[in-house]
Design an enzyme around this catalytic site. Structure first.
Site, PDB file in Angstrom:
ATOM      1  N   ASP A 147     -52.844  -6.751 108.297  1.00  0.00           N
ATOM      2  CA  ASP A 147     -51.948  -6.518 106.572  1.00  0.00           C
ATOM      3  C   ASP A 147     -51.315  -7.570 107.035  1.00  0.00           C
ATOM      4  OD1 ASP A 147     -50.236  -6.152 104.828  1.00  0.00           O
ATOM      5  OD2 ASP A 147     -50.911  -4.148 105.037  1.00  0.00           O
ATOM      6  N   CYS A 191     -31.236   9.311 106.538  1.00  0.00           N
ATOM      7  CA  CYS A 191     -31.548  10.174 108.037  1.00  0.00           C
ATOM      8  C   CYS A 191     -32.852  11.009 107.535  1.00  0.00           C
ATOM      9  CB  CYS A 191     -30.664  11.095 107.183  1.00  0.00           C
ATOM     10  SG  CYS A 191     -30.390  12.813 108.407  1.00  0.00           S
ATOM     11  N   CYS A 248     -25.577  14.582 106.568  1.00  0.00           N
ATOM     12  CA  CYS A 248     -25.003  15.793 107.879  1.00  0.00           C
ATOM     13  C   CYS A 248     -24.461  15.404 109.170  1.00  0.00           C
ATOM     14  CB  CYS A 248     -26.518  16.174 108.056  1.00  0.00           C
ATOM     15  SG  CYS A 248     -28.095  14.883 109.009  1.00  0.00           S
ATOM     16  N   CYS A 274     -32.235  15.346 106.949  1.00  0.00           N
ATOM     17  CA  CYS A 274     -31.467  15.414 105.838  1.00  0.00           C
ATOM     18  C   CYS A 274     -31.774  14.567 104.857  1.00  0.00           C
ATOM     19  CB  CYS A 274     -30.786  15.877 105.787  1.00  0.00           C
ATOM     20  SG  CYS A 274     -29.213  14.694 106.028  1.00  0.00           S
ATOM     21  N   CYS A 295     -24.752   9.561 108.257  1.00  0.00           N
ATOM     22  CA  CYS A 295     -25.283  10.261 107.529  1.00  0.00           C
ATOM     23  C   CYS A 295     -24.051  10.692 106.783  1.00  0.00           C
ATOM     24  CB  CYS A 295     -26.216  11.377 108.026  1.00  0.00           C
ATOM     25  SG  CYS A 295     -27.114  12.006 106.559  1.00  0.00           S
TER      26      CYS A 295
HETATM   27 ZN   LIG Z   1     -29.211  13.680 107.635  1.00  0.00          ZN
END
Ligand SMILES: [Zn+2]
Length: 415
Positions: free
Chosen positions: A339, A204, A223, A207, A220
């Site tokens: 790369d 997330c 949160c 958070c 999430c």
């Molecule tokens: Zn979250």
């Protein structure tokens, strides 16, 4: 326009035309560069008086821009940077070349979105997706989302059309302190374009907790950030609009990802007042976009070109490609990123059972990857050798940016 802007615009057009006449590409970068040297505010001057949509994201922006320009075309002439020159020089050149148009639909490199929003004061911004791209120079996905979010907060008047299926996009499009999605900010219209690639959105951005997924839902674990209810969704071979009406979409472009791009285009056009029922037939007029999805017949083979630049777009390309002989071509020149370790982010397993050929500057990197993935392959030294090595019928070509351009040149710059 002020005199200085008029002169800058005129010189920009001339420089672009000279560049084209000299066979140095389409001239949109040099034309825009010179114009902006003469008048640093030229992009703002050229944008004034136009209703503008910006389209940004890691993947699909060239195609979505083309589809959106077709849809908005219901209302009048549309300026667009159809050559894929998606930085301010390209926008300046596209608007100068188009002359006065009531509308503009511009593809914007995700790193330049904030700057281009300041200059063009768009009516709508479409946010498609964010995933890893060009490991040696692109920003980390979370940093990119943070830049978008900061830019959007400065423009509360903006209409945002954003992908509900990409947690990074949802977070970027949601103002801080209101990512409780029981309250959707009225200025965000959500579309569901699907997301096959999940490996840049397991954490997330708000958070740091893990993102959980079940079917098309995601949320999430720590949160309130979660998938908002989309207003525009792909269903079967069509798109459902916010009123619940289903519109059949007939595209000449392959794959479910392009149906998602069509849904996005209809959602953006609706922000200008275009009814989907009026726009939908225009989408089928888009055949290929700067060579992407182009089909060419040669020596009994029907060759189809698919561009794949990063892990997310490789997954989409495998999904789009028919179960047919497939040529993979990889370069690592400057526009590709230097790369190639991203090859190990992609599961090439879907190619098992197909005849696989490899070529390009970095064919041996591809060889190692395919060997690890237990996908048999054959190395060919040229595009012609690839064509001779497969039976009559479809040959799918999946290539990254400069490899794609090389093959397109062999096919006489197919559009
Ligand atoms: Zn979250």
């Amino acid at each position: 326009m002020p005199l200085r802007a008029k002169v800058a615009s005129s010189v920009s057009r001339t420089a672009a035309a000279l560049s084209r006449a000299a066979g140095r590409g389409d001239g949109s970068v040099i034309g825009g560069w010179i114009g902006l040297k003469i008048d640093p505010d030229l992009l703002a001057h050229l944008s004034a008086g136009r209703a503008i949509a910006l389209v940004s994201g890691t993947n699909g922006k060239t195609t979505t821009t083309r589809l959106t320009a077709a849809a908005v075309g219901v209302l009048g002439t549309v300026a667009t940077n159809s050559f894929g020159a998606n930085m301010p020089t390209g926008h300046t050149s596209a608007l100068a070349k188009a002359g006065s148009t009531p509308y503009a639909v511009l593809e914007v490199d995700e790193h330049y979105l904030a700057q281009v929003m300041e200059a063009t004061e768009p009516h709508v911004v479409a946010l498609l997706n964010l995933s890893r791209d060009q490991l040696d120079r692109a920003k980390e996905v979370a940093m990119m989302a943070q830049l978008w979010r900061a830019a959007l907060v400065r423009h509360p008047e903006l209409h945002v059309v954003a992908n509900a299926d990409d947690p990074m996009v949802v977070w970027a499009a949601t103002p801080p302190a209101s990512h409780d999605h029981r309250i959707t900010p009225p200025t965000v219209v959500w579309f569901s374009a699907g997301q096959r690639w999940h490996d840049d959105s397991w954490v997330c951005p708000e958070c740091g907790s893990s993102i959980q997924r079940s079917g098309e839902q995601w949320w999430c674990s720590g949160c309130p950030l979660r998938r908002p209810q989309p207003h525009w969704v792909v269903e079967d071979d069509g798109v459902v609009d916010p009123t619940g009406a289903w519109h059949k979409v007939v595209l000449q472009l392959p794959g479910r990802v392009n149906l998602g791009n069509a849904a996005t285009a209809l959602a953006v056009a609706a922000e200008f007042g275009v009814r989907p029922v009026d726009a939908v037939s225009r989408l089928s007029g888009v055949t290929s976009v700067a060579g992407r999805y182009a089909q060419v017949d040669r020596d009994g083979r029907n060759i189809r070109l698919l561009l794949a630049k990063n892990p997310a777009s490789w997954l989409e390309a495998f999904d789009m490609a028919d179960h047919a002989p497939t040529l993979l071509s990889i370069n690592a020149r400057d526009p590709d990123g230097l790369d190639t370790s991203w090859l190990f982010d992609v599961d090439f397993g879907p190619l098992r059972g197909r005849q696989v050929l490899i070529t390009g500057d970095r064919a041996y990197d591809l060889a190692v990857r395919l060997d690890v993935n237990d996908v048999p392959f054959q190395h060919v030294r040229s595009f012609d050798e690839a064509v001779r090595s497969v039976p009559a019928g479809r040959l799918e070509v999946i290539a990254n940016y400069t490899a794609f351009q090389d093959i397109r040149a062999e096919l006489d710059r197919v559009n």
